[in-house]
Scaffold this motif. Structure first.
Motif, PDB file in Angstrom:
ATOM      1  N   ARG A 104       1.021  -1.223  -0.067  1.00 20.16           N
ATOM      2  CA  ARG A 104      -0.058   0.161  -0.078  1.00 20.16           C
ATOM      3  C   ARG A 104       0.972   1.270  -0.057  1.00 20.16           C
ATOM      4  O   ARG A 104       0.343   2.213  -0.496  1.00 20.16           O
ATOM      5  CB  ARG A 104      -0.990   0.184   1.251  1.00 20.16           C
ATOM      6  CG  ARG A 104      -1.907  -1.080   1.214  1.00 20.16           C
ATOM      7  CD  ARG A 104      -2.871  -0.876   2.417  1.00 20.16           C
ATOM      8  NE  ARG A 104      -3.929  -1.904   2.584  1.00 20.16           N
ATOM      9  CZ  ARG A 104      -4.498  -1.976   3.420  1.00 20.16           C
ATOM     10  NH1 ARG A 104      -4.339  -1.578   4.689  1.00 20.16           N
ATOM     11  NH2 ARG A 104      -5.743  -2.820   3.312  1.00 20.16           N
ATOM     12  N   GLY A 105       2.105   1.268   0.465  1.00 16.67           N
ATOM     13  CA  GLY A 105       2.911   2.264   0.693  1.00 16.67           C
ATOM     14  C   GLY A 105       2.171   3.400   1.739  1.00 16.67           C
ATOM     15  O   GLY A 105       2.350   4.715   1.731  1.00 16.67           O
ATOM     16  N   ALA A 106       1.536   2.862   2.648  1.00 22.16           N
ATOM     17  CA  ALA A 106       0.886   3.796   3.800  1.00 22.16           C
ATOM     18  C   ALA A 106       1.868   4.423   4.514  1.00 22.16           C
ATOM     19  O   ALA A 106       1.692   5.585   5.133  1.00 22.16           O
ATOM     20  CB  ALA A 106      -0.161   2.952   4.550  1.00 22.16           C
ATOM     21  N   TRP A 107       2.999   4.020   4.802  1.00 23.84           N
ATOM     22  CA  TRP A 107       4.096   4.319   5.494  1.00 23.84           C
ATOM     23  C   TRP A 107       5.462   3.873   5.043  1.00 23.84           C
ATOM     24  O   TRP A 107       5.407   2.799   4.146  1.00 23.84           O
ATOM     25  CB  TRP A 107       4.153   4.236   6.937  1.00 23.84           C
ATOM     26  CG  TRP A 107       4.055   2.833   7.575  1.00 23.84           C
ATOM     27  CD1 TRP A 107       5.157   1.989   7.808  1.00 23.84           C
ATOM     28  CD2 TRP A 107       2.864   2.112   8.095  1.00 23.84           C
ATOM     29  NE1 TRP A 107       4.818   0.683   8.368  1.00 23.84           N
ATOM     30  CE2 TRP A 107       3.351   0.887   8.507  1.00 23.84           C
ATOM     31  CE3 TRP A 107       1.460   2.511   8.214  1.00 23.84           C
ATOM     32  CZ2 TRP A 107       2.748  -0.112   8.890  1.00 23.84           C
ATOM     33  CZ3 TRP A 107       0.464   1.200   8.802  1.00 23.84           C
ATOM     34  CH2 TRP A 107       1.285   0.256   9.319  1.00 23.84           C
ATOM     35  N   ALA A 108       6.486   4.510   5.564  1.00 29.87           N
ATOM     36  CA  ALA A 108       7.867   4.001   4.830  1.00 29.87           C
ATOM     37  C   ALA A 108       8.929   4.003   5.924  1.00 29.87           C
ATOM     38  O   ALA A 108       8.668   4.688   6.661  1.00 29.87           O
ATOM     39  CB  ALA A 108       8.269   4.959   3.521  1.00 29.87           C
ATOM     40  N   TYR A 109       9.808   3.127   5.720  1.00 29.37           N
ATOM     41  CA  TYR A 109      10.942   3.263   6.770  1.00 29.37           C
ATOM     42  C   TYR A 109      11.961   4.233   6.250  1.00 29.37           C
ATOM     43  O   TYR A 109      12.129   4.425   4.954  1.00 29.37           O
ATOM     44  CB  TYR A 109      11.569   1.583   6.496  1.00 29.37           C
ATOM     45  CG  TYR A 109      10.700   0.665   7.069  1.00 29.37           C
ATOM     46  CD1 TYR A 109       9.845   0.660   8.262  1.00 29.37           C
ATOM     47  CD2 TYR A 109      10.795  -0.670   6.313  1.00 29.37           C
ATOM     48  CE1 TYR A 109       8.955  -0.473   8.555  1.00 29.37           C
ATOM     49  CE2 TYR A 109      10.233  -1.946   6.916  1.00 29.37           C
ATOM     50  CZ  TYR A 109       9.045  -1.767   8.006  1.00 29.37           C
ATOM     51  OH  TYR A 109       8.354  -2.677   8.359  1.00 29.37           O
ATOM     52  N   ALA A 110      12.767   4.704   7.141  1.00 27.21           N
ATOM     53  CA  ALA A 110      13.850   5.559   6.947  1.00 27.21           C
ATOM     54  C   ALA A 110      14.938   4.643   6.703  1.00 27.21           C
ATOM     55  O   ALA A 110      14.851   3.547   6.574  1.00 27.21           O
ATOM     56  CB  ALA A 110      14.072   6.421   8.121  1.00 27.21           C
ATOM     57  N   ALA A 111      15.948   5.140   5.979  1.00 26.45           N
ATOM     58  CA  ALA A 111      17.003   4.261   5.724  1.00 26.45           C
ATOM     59  C   ALA A 111      17.890   3.817   6.878  1.00 26.45           C
ATOM     60  O   ALA A 111      18.460   2.695   6.602  1.00 26.45           O
ATOM     61  CB  ALA A 111      18.037   5.297   4.851  1.00 26.45           C
ATOM     62  N   ILE A 112      17.669   4.326   8.046  1.00 27.75           N
ATOM     63  CA  ILE A 112      18.438   3.725   9.101  1.00 27.75           C
ATOM     64  C   ILE A 112      17.658   2.653   9.774  1.00 27.75           C
ATOM     65  O   ILE A 112      17.993   2.009  10.742  1.00 27.75           O
ATOM     66  CB  ILE A 112      18.452   4.749  10.277  1.00 27.75           C
ATOM     67  CG1 ILE A 112      17.299   5.507  10.677  1.00 27.75           C
ATOM     68  CG2 ILE A 112      19.543   5.916   9.702  1.00 27.75           C
ATOM     69  CD1 ILE A 112      17.436   6.420  11.661  1.00 27.75           C
ATOM     70  N   MET A 113      16.279   2.024   9.229  1.00 26.49           N
ATOM     71  CA  MET A 113      15.534   1.025   9.945  1.00 26.49           C
ATOM     72  C   MET A 113      16.050  -0.076   9.552  1.00 26.49           C
ATOM     73  O   MET A 113      16.052  -0.467   8.301  1.00 26.49           O
ATOM     74  CB  MET A 113      13.901   1.239   9.334  1.00 26.49           C
ATOM     75  CG  MET A 113      13.227  -0.023   9.654  1.00 26.49           C
ATOM     76  SD  MET A 113      12.768  -0.517  11.454  1.00 26.49           S
ATOM     77  CE  MET A 113      11.172   0.781  11.587  1.00 26.49           C
ATOM     78  N   GLY A 122      10.701  -4.330   9.369  1.00 29.48           N
ATOM     79  CA  GLY A 122      11.255  -3.564  10.171  1.00 29.48           C
ATOM     80  C   GLY A 122      11.573  -4.217  11.355  1.00 29.48           C
ATOM     81  O   GLY A 122      10.719  -4.806  12.028  1.00 29.48           O
ATOM     82  N   LEU A 123      13.049  -4.046  12.016  1.00 30.99           N
ATOM     83  CA  LEU A 123      13.397  -4.655  13.128  1.00 30.99           C
ATOM     84  C   LEU A 123      12.452  -4.056  14.230  1.00 30.99           C
ATOM     85  O   LEU A 123      12.237  -4.806  15.264  1.00 30.99           O
ATOM     86  CB  LEU A 123      14.775  -4.661  13.229  1.00 30.99           C
ATOM     87  CG  LEU A 123      15.462  -5.564  14.512  1.00 30.99           C
ATOM     88  CD1 LEU A 123      14.906  -6.734  14.403  1.00 30.99           C
ATOM     89  CD2 LEU A 123      16.607  -4.971  14.503  1.00 30.99           C
ATOM     90  N   ALA A 124      12.400  -2.781  14.330  1.00 28.94           N
ATOM     91  CA  ALA A 124      11.751  -2.194  15.662  1.00 28.94           C
ATOM     92  C   ALA A 124      10.372  -2.591  15.761  1.00 28.94           C
ATOM     93  O   ALA A 124      10.113  -2.925  17.066  1.00 28.94           O
ATOM     94  CB  ALA A 124      11.756  -0.652  15.374  1.00 28.94           C
TER      95      ALA A 124
END
Length: 150
Positions: A104-113, A122-124
């Protein structure tokens, strides 16, 4: 015994709310909204995600109750209920992160995720659904006075 599980459930939800709110605030820099969003968008995202976390926590616990034997909880099968609850929350998290980030692209990870294969989860958020519930289950457990029955 009805009031006992209700009290445990109430403490579970209160601690889940506090734990997930803190986690959501702490992991904000791992998402692009941290640098691209307005303060209002960020506040909405935190409130929305924390509310979703409470729904996941409740639904996962309901499934854990059903799989481990609800009538005896929290005084029996506590560990098994916690295991099924955490497993369900982790499974949902993997699906939800894949769906909302990759499809969906509803949210995106920053490069540091940091991400985890095979879906690039995402690991977090994975750690969130291990750490927060483990702490909460540790603190809401009724005092057994003797060895717990799992």
């Amino acid at each position: 015994m009805r009031h006992r599980w209700q009290g445990t459930f109430g403490r579970y939800l209160a601690l889940m709310l506090a734990g997930h709110l803190a986690w959501e605030l702490g992991q904000l820099p791992l998402y692009t909204i941290w640098t691209e969003g307005t303060p209002g968008q960020i506040a909405f995202a935190v409130a929305h995600c924390t509310g979703g976390d409470l729904l996941i926590a409740s639904a996962s616990l309901a499934l854990g109750w059903l799989l481990a034997g609800m009538p005896a909880w929290p005084h029996r099968r506590y560990g098994l209920t916690a295991f099924f609850t955490i497993a369900a929350a982790l499974a949902y998290t993997v699906f939800s992160e894949w769906l909302n980030v990759s499809v969906r692209g509803a949210w995106a990870y920053a490069a540091i995720m940091p991400t985890v294969p095979p879906f690039g989860t995402g690991l977090a958020p994975l750690l969130q659904w291990l750490v927060v519930p483990m702490i909460v289950f540790r603190y809401v457990r009724p005092n057994q006075g003797s060895s717990p029955r799992f």
